[in-house]
Design an enzyme around this catalytic site. Sequence first.
Site, mmCIF file in Angstrom:
data_model
loop_
_atom_site.group_PDB
_atom_site.id
_atom_site.type_symbol
_atom_site.label_atom_id
_atom_site.label_comp_id
_atom_site.label_asym_id
_atom_site.label_seq_id
_atom_site.Cartn_x
_atom_site.Cartn_y
_atom_site.Cartn_z
ATOM 1 N N ASN A 160 4.715 0.631 -15.022
ATOM 2 C CA ASN A 160 4.279 1.165 -13.738
ATOM 3 C C ASN A 160 4.704 2.629 -13.700
ATOM 4 O OD1 ASN A 160 4.298 2.104 -11.023
ATOM 5 N ND2 ASN A 160 4.272 0.001 -10.269
ATOM 6 N N GLU A 201 -0.242 1.459 -11.128
ATOM 7 C CA GLU A 201 -0.110 2.550 -10.167
ATOM 8 C C GLU A 201 -0.503 3.890 -10.780
ATOM 9 O OE1 GLU A 201 2.383 2.711 -6.475
ATOM 10 O OE2 GLU A 201 3.820 1.782 -7.846
ATOM 11 N N ASP A 225 3.482 -5.129 -13.233
ATOM 12 C CA ASP A 225 4.436 -5.094 -12.127
ATOM 13 C C ASP A 225 4.101 -6.259 -11.200
ATOM 14 O OD1 ASP A 225 5.960 -4.633 -9.913
ATOM 15 O OD2 ASP A 225 5.155 -2.637 -9.483
ATOM 16 N N ASN A 285 6.107 -7.373 -8.832
ATOM 17 C CA ASN A 285 6.778 -7.260 -7.533
ATOM 18 C C ASN A 285 7.442 -8.577 -7.128
ATOM 19 O OD1 ASN A 285 6.762 -4.611 -6.341
ATOM 20 N ND2 ASN A 285 4.531 -4.728 -6.301
ATOM 21 N N ASP A 341 9.124 -6.395 -13.556
ATOM 22 C CA ASP A 341 8.008 -6.187 -14.480
ATOM 23 C C ASP A 341 8.100 -7.237 -15.579
ATOM 24 O OD1 ASP A 341 6.945 -3.266 -13.632
ATOM 25 O OD2 ASP A 341 9.130 -3.350 -13.476
ATOM 26 N N ASP A 352 9.896 5.256 -10.987
ATOM 27 C CA ASP A 352 10.961 4.374 -10.516
ATOM 28 C C ASP A 352 11.014 3.086 -11.336
ATOM 29 O OD1 ASP A 352 8.510 3.674 -9.452
ATOM 30 O OD2 ASP A 352 9.179 3.605 -7.368
ATOM 31 N N HIS A 353 10.028 2.858 -12.205
ATOM 32 C CA HIS A 353 10.014 1.760 -13.159
ATOM 33 C C HIS A 353 10.253 2.307 -14.562
ATOM 34 C CE1 HIS A 353 7.901 -1.412 -10.623
ATOM 35 N NE2 HIS A 353 7.721 -0.323 -9.900
#
Length: 259
Positions: free
Chosen positions: A7, A34, A149, A151, A220, A249-250
């Site tokens: 991501n 993303e 991802d 989530n 992930d 941020d991943h």
Amino acid sequence: MKIATFNINGIKARAQALPAWLDSAQPDVVLLQEIKSQDDSFPRELFEERGYNVETHGQKSFNGVAILSKLPLEDVSRGLPGDDSDEHARWIEATVVGKQALRLCGLYLPNGNPAPGPKFDYKLAWMERLRARARALLEAEEVALMAGDYNIIPQAEDAKRPEAWREDALFRPDSRAAFRRIVNLGFTEAFRARVQGPGHYSFWDYQAGAWNRTDGIRIDHFLLTPQCADLLTDCGIDAEIRGHDKPSDHVPVWVELDI
């Protein structure tokens, strides 16, 4: 074959960091989430000049998934089946052929916050559609994987501070149960098939110095059909790139398959 999921939280913001990681890690296939880009504005040349074939399912300003592959991509499809009204760009599939064919499914599962509420309802409904697609992959007895991802924080050990996520859509009981229903169809969660114990994360919030405090979560994931799991040789997380310039941020999660 080395396959990664990443991501990137915006292709424009990662226009230098992502190619640098590709040059270093040398994955054969990458599933991106993303990308936050429409198809016609995705910077294909950055990846094509590195030998990657590129397929995208983009959307302006948010969402968006893509596949980069050093092997040709065949039978590409976009959008998770089951709801023709869903306009979110969160799912892409394709087949690559190495020693044998591998069906790749790249996903960006809805976040679902605030929960409860309409966004959480959408997340759970999306996961039901995902379960239907997962069942179809199993019934086809294909070498296949679903990665991206999710989530979803599957277990308490997948968060540094699980108590902080107790009411979050990523860790609520309904979310975790929906994830288990998919896995329990007969999938192997690749990372936990190779690595046990706490302290392994793929996401750190930009806020409050989460990276410096190792305050991460693991959201992930790779889910492998039995035919694919038989070919698994390794799995890991490239956590160190989180400390590089302009990180997402991943961080990337990868598997190696004997294929």
